[in-house]
Scaffold this motif. Structure first.
Motif, PDB file in Angstrom:
ATOM      1  N   TYR A 183      95.359  36.557 -22.470  1.00  0.00           N
ATOM      2  CA  TYR A 183      95.504  37.585 -21.435  1.00  0.00           C
ATOM      3  C   TYR A 183      95.815  38.936 -22.070  1.00  0.00           C
ATOM      4  O   TYR A 183      95.219  39.955 -21.713  1.00  0.00           O
ATOM      5  N   TYR A 184      96.725  38.943 -23.029  1.00  0.00           N
ATOM      6  CA  TYR A 184      97.072  40.193 -23.714  1.00  0.00           C
ATOM      7  C   TYR A 184      95.851  40.778 -24.419  1.00  0.00           C
ATOM      8  O   TYR A 184      95.582  41.982 -24.336  1.00  0.00           O
ATOM      9  N   ALA A 185      95.111  39.927 -25.109  1.00  0.00           N
ATOM     10  CA  ALA A 185      93.932  40.412 -25.849  1.00  0.00           C
ATOM     11  C   ALA A 185      92.892  40.989 -24.902  1.00  0.00           C
ATOM     12  O   ALA A 185      92.258  42.010 -25.203  1.00  0.00           O
ATOM     13  N   SER A 186      92.708  40.371 -23.744  1.00  0.00           N
ATOM     14  CA  SER A 186      91.702  40.852 -22.790  1.00  0.00           C
ATOM     15  C   SER A 186      92.114  42.188 -22.178  1.00  0.00           C
ATOM     16  O   SER A 186      91.308  43.121 -22.105  1.00  0.00           O
ATOM     17  N   VAL A 187      93.367  42.287 -21.737  1.00  0.00           N
ATOM     18  CA  VAL A 187      93.812  43.506 -21.054  1.00  0.00           C
ATOM     19  C   VAL A 187      93.894  44.681 -22.021  1.00  0.00           C
ATOM     20  O   VAL A 187      93.604  45.823 -21.665  1.00  0.00           O
ATOM     21  N   SER A 188      94.270  44.426 -23.278  1.00  0.00           N
ATOM     22  CA  SER A 188      94.443  45.514 -24.250  1.00  0.00           C
ATOM     23  C   SER A 188      93.156  45.877 -24.979  1.00  0.00           C
ATOM     24  O   SER A 188      93.182  46.679 -25.912  1.00  0.00           O
ATOM     25  N   ALA A 189      92.028  45.317 -24.550  1.00  0.00           N
ATOM     26  CA  ALA A 189      90.764  45.565 -25.258  1.00  0.00           C
ATOM     27  C   ALA A 189      90.406  47.047 -25.365  1.00  0.00           C
ATOM     28  O   ALA A 189      89.894  47.482 -26.405  1.00  0.00           O
ATOM     29  N   PRO A 190      90.645  47.909 -24.343  1.00  0.00           N
ATOM     30  CA  PRO A 190      90.295  49.331 -24.495  1.00  0.00           C
ATOM     31  C   PRO A 190      91.009  50.000 -25.669  1.00  0.00           C
ATOM     32  O   PRO A 190      90.446  50.884 -26.311  1.00  0.00           O
ATOM     33  N   TYR A 191      92.229  49.595 -25.971  1.00  0.00           N
ATOM     34  CA  TYR A 191      92.940  50.188 -27.110  1.00  0.00           C
ATOM     35  C   TYR A 191      92.235  49.858 -28.413  1.00  0.00           C
ATOM     36  O   TYR A 191      92.108  50.705 -29.298  1.00  0.00           O
ATOM     37  N   GLY A 192      91.761  48.628 -28.540  1.00  0.00           N
ATOM     38  CA  GLY A 192      91.032  48.246 -29.743  1.00  0.00           C
ATOM     39  C   GLY A 192      89.759  49.046 -29.922  1.00  0.00           C
ATOM     40  O   GLY A 192      89.298  49.243 -31.050  1.00  0.00           O
ATOM     41  N   LYS A 193      89.187  49.522 -28.813  1.00  0.00           N
ATOM     42  CA  LYS A 193      87.969  50.340 -28.886  1.00  0.00           C
ATOM     43  C   LYS A 193      88.291  51.834 -28.951  1.00  0.00           C
ATOM     44  O   LYS A 193      87.379  52.661 -28.841  1.00  0.00           O
ATOM     45  N   LYS A 194      89.573  52.194 -29.095  1.00  0.00           N
ATOM     46  CA  LYS A 194      90.040  53.583 -29.159  1.00  0.00           C
ATOM     47  C   LYS A 194      89.699  54.367 -27.886  1.00  0.00           C
ATOM     48  O   LYS A 194      89.533  55.587 -27.921  1.00  0.00           O
ATOM     49  N   ASP A 195      89.607  53.651 -26.789  1.00  0.00           N
ATOM     50  CA  ASP A 195      89.420  54.295 -25.485  1.00  0.00           C
ATOM     51  C   ASP A 195      90.816  54.496 -24.900  1.00  0.00           C
ATOM     52  O   ASP A 195      91.267  53.764 -24.020  1.00  0.00           O
ATOM     53  N   TYR A 196      91.497  55.526 -25.436  1.00  0.00           N
ATOM     54  CA  TYR A 196      92.930  55.654 -25.209  1.00  0.00           C
ATOM     55  C   TYR A 196      93.295  55.893 -23.745  1.00  0.00           C
ATOM     56  O   TYR A 196      94.305  55.363 -23.268  1.00  0.00           O
ATOM     57  N   CYS A 197      92.527  56.695 -23.046  1.00  0.00           N
ATOM     58  CA  CYS A 197      92.886  56.985 -21.648  1.00  0.00           C
ATOM     59  C   CYS A 197      92.774  55.741 -20.781  1.00  0.00           C
ATOM     60  O   CYS A 197      93.598  55.512 -19.894  1.00  0.00           O
ATOM     61  N   ARG A 198      91.750  54.899 -21.017  1.00  0.00           N
ATOM     62  CA  ARG A 198      91.639  53.653 -20.266  1.00  0.00           C
ATOM     63  C   ARG A 198      92.700  52.655 -20.705  1.00  0.00           C
ATOM     64  O   ARG A 198      93.080  51.754 -19.942  1.00  0.00           O
ATOM     65  N   ALA A 199      93.174  52.802 -21.930  1.00  0.00           N
ATOM     66  CA  ALA A 199      94.175  51.856 -22.439  1.00  0.00           C
ATOM     67  C   ALA A 199      95.553  52.114 -21.855  1.00  0.00           C
ATOM     68  O   ALA A 199      96.376  51.188 -21.811  1.00  0.00           O
TER      69      ALA A 199
END
Length: 576
Positions: free
Chosen positions: A259-275
């Protein structure tokens, strides 16, 4: 001589006195009332006994009119002897076996069939095993029925002999009843195991449904799928705490990691505002999930969230529509993570963004000026104690941007926009060194809207200094008039209305000529200008009255050294 044969004579002896009659003795064994008599034996009470003389009137040769003598009434049959208590116990226990065997033992077939029907109904209601179990009403009703059936079989067994096959094996009846009593007990255990498995399957299905909600949310903004994420989280929490020992419960900690990995996926893609909203949610998980389910998830979102708040807040400062949200992100960073290295980078990052915008003033001044205003909105929403100096620098950049924008609009012949921009500049920055030039640019741009020649060059901030040629301007018209001029110098003068002056007719006789300002000189309002020699573009602006519309008239004047000039301003009208 032969003797005659002798005839035997019967000797008669005196009869002994009659002995008293004794009542008939009962047979050695009690009569069996349900025994079947041999064939041909008449039922009792319906004729003479075999070998007896028929009573008169009741047989051949009898007297139909004679009644037999009345005898004593027959005694009632005695009650059957009670059966042993062991039979009652056995019948009751056998009826508790779900199979109605107590009634079978007593040959009570109707009762046995009723028991079988009730058991079949219970099996239909119970199978297949449901996680919620058998309905309470059905189970309670069946239990009451079994108790009543057991009590009834025990009661009947006290009065009714056992079936012949059971009577011959009386010693085995009670042990058999006790052994068959294990049937409902074993059935209960078997049903409990089936129900437990059904519960496990239901929990696994619920876990799979929660996993699907998480999977469906991947690639979408957190806010758009937040309800699905929270629903999955509620399922994990319920299964992981209330059913921790189940197969599904043991899988929950791994599901939380996924669950953590799925929800935090935007941060891994450096999409900071969505993260930002996703990581904010993940940081709150310790308040939602049991600590035993979190594992290494607890506290993991802090640093990614601080970085995302910084990158999104500084990266969107000044962007259209994001002025407030960028300030919200930066304020959240400064409040939530004040000791974070990202919090210390906010002011330097914003200053660098300001320097970049200042460089853009020479390329796209108007767009940059608008950008600076939005940037100022973001900076103005930050803590004033720390960001007041930066705010003042932004204001100075905005001032430079507004002036550069007005000049750029004038050069691009966007005269209406230049007039508006420069007039606003004069009003907003009255003490600025560029205010005089901004005023002149606005005048020149207004003239250029009617006379394009006025837009040939950007006017300077110079004003008449008293040297040059004299031009007297008079108003021979019914309303107030304003004269704008631009050339070597730029300016404007306003003349009040001329009392008694009227508009001249616009249609004149052949050879006719308007003789404006031909009356006494004192009659006309006047203004005196001192203009350096050169060519001037002028614009007469007369406000509308109740009888005339607004008038704008452009003209060109050439001022030469050694001359003085008069300029009479008048208005013509079709109905003058």
């Amino acid at each position: 001589m032969p003797q005659a044969p002798q005839i035997p004579q019967a000797s008669q002896a005196p009869e002994p006195p009659h002995a008293p009659q004794t009542p008939p003795q009962p047979p050695a064994h009690p009569p069996v009332y349900d025994a079947v008599p041999p064939p041909g034996t008449p039922p009792p009470g319906f004729g003479p006994a075999p070998g007896a003389t028929p009573a008169p009137g009741f047989g051949p040769g009898g007297d139909a009119g004679a009644m037999p003598p009345a005898g004593p009434p027959l005694p009632p049959p005695p009650p059957p002897p009670p059966q042993p208590w062991s039979h009652a116990v056995a019948a009751g226990l056998l009826n508790l076996s779900f199979l109605g065997l107590g009634y079978v033992l007593l040959r009570q077939w109707i009762g046995a069939v009723v028991c079988w029907a009730a058991t079949v109904a219970l099996v239909v209601a119970a199978l297949p095993a449901d996680p919620d179990g058998i309905p309470v009403g059905a189970l309670a009703s069946y239990g009451v029925f079994l108790l009543l059936a057991a009590a009834d079989a025990a009661r009947r067994a006290r009065r009714t002999p056992l079936a012949s096959w059971a009577a011959a094996r009386q010693g085995l009846v009670v042990p058999l009843a006790l052994a068959l009593f294990a049937v409902p007990v074993g059935g209960g255990f078997a049903y409990g195991a089936a129900r437990d498995e059904a519960k496990e399957q239901r929990l696994l299905e619920q876990l799979a449904a929660a996993d699907k909600l998480v999977k469906d949310g991947e690639g979408q903004t957190f806010t758009s799928v937040e309800s699905g994420y929270r629903s999955a989280l509620d399922t994990y929490q319920r299964i992981g705490t209330k059913h921790a020992g189940s197969r599904a419960g043991k899988l929950v900690p791994d599901r939380v990691q996924a669950y953590y990995a799925s929800v935090s996926a935007p941060y891994g893609k450096k999409d900071y505002c969505r993260a930002v909203p996703a990581l904010t949610h993940l940081r709150e998980l310790p308040r939602t999930l049991d600590a035993a389910l979190l594992g290494t998830v607890a506290g993991r979102a802090d640093e990614p969230l601080a970085e995302s708040l910084f990158q999104c807040g500084t990266g969107t400062a000044g962007n259209a529509g994001q002025e407030t949200s960028s300030a919200d992100h930066l304020n959240a960073l400064l409040t939530t993570f004040p000791q974070s290295p990202y919090a210390q980078k906010v002011e330097p990052a914003l200053r660098e963004a300001l320097r970049t915008r200042d460089k853009s003033l020479g390329v796209a001044p108007c767009a940059t000026a608008e950008d600076l205003r939005r940037f100022d909105t973001t900076v103005g929403a930050l803590p004033s104690a720390a960001f007041a100096p930066l705010g003042k620098d932004v204001d100075r950049s905005i001032q430079r941007g507004d002036f550069a924008c007005g000049i750029d609009q004038f050069k691009k012949k966007d005269y209406a926009e230049a007039v508006s921009t420069m007039n606003d500049y004069v009003k907003d920055y009255p003490g600025s060194p560029q205010t005089a030039q901004a005023r002149n640019v606005a005048i020149a741009a207004e003239i250029a809207e009617e006379s394009p020649a006025a837009g040939g060059k950007v006017p300077s901030g110079a004003t008449p200094d008293g040297s040059g040629m004299v031009m007297v301007v008079s108003n021979d018209g019914p309303g107030e008039v304003e004269l704008l001029y631009t050339g070597p110098v730029t300016g404007r003068v306003t003349l009040p209305a001329c009392g008694g002056c009227k508009a001249y007719p616009s249609i004149l006789p052949v050879g006719g000529k308007v003789k404006a300002c031909s009356g006494p000189s004192s009659k006309y309002p006047k203004r005196t200008l001192t203009l350096p020699p050169g060519t001037y573009q002028m614009l007469q602006k007369r406000a509308g009255t109740s009888t005339s519309a607004e008038v704008k008239k452009a003209s060109t004047a050439k001022i030469e050294s050694g001359y003085s000039y008069t300029n009479c301003l008048y208005v013509t009208s079709l109905f003058g």
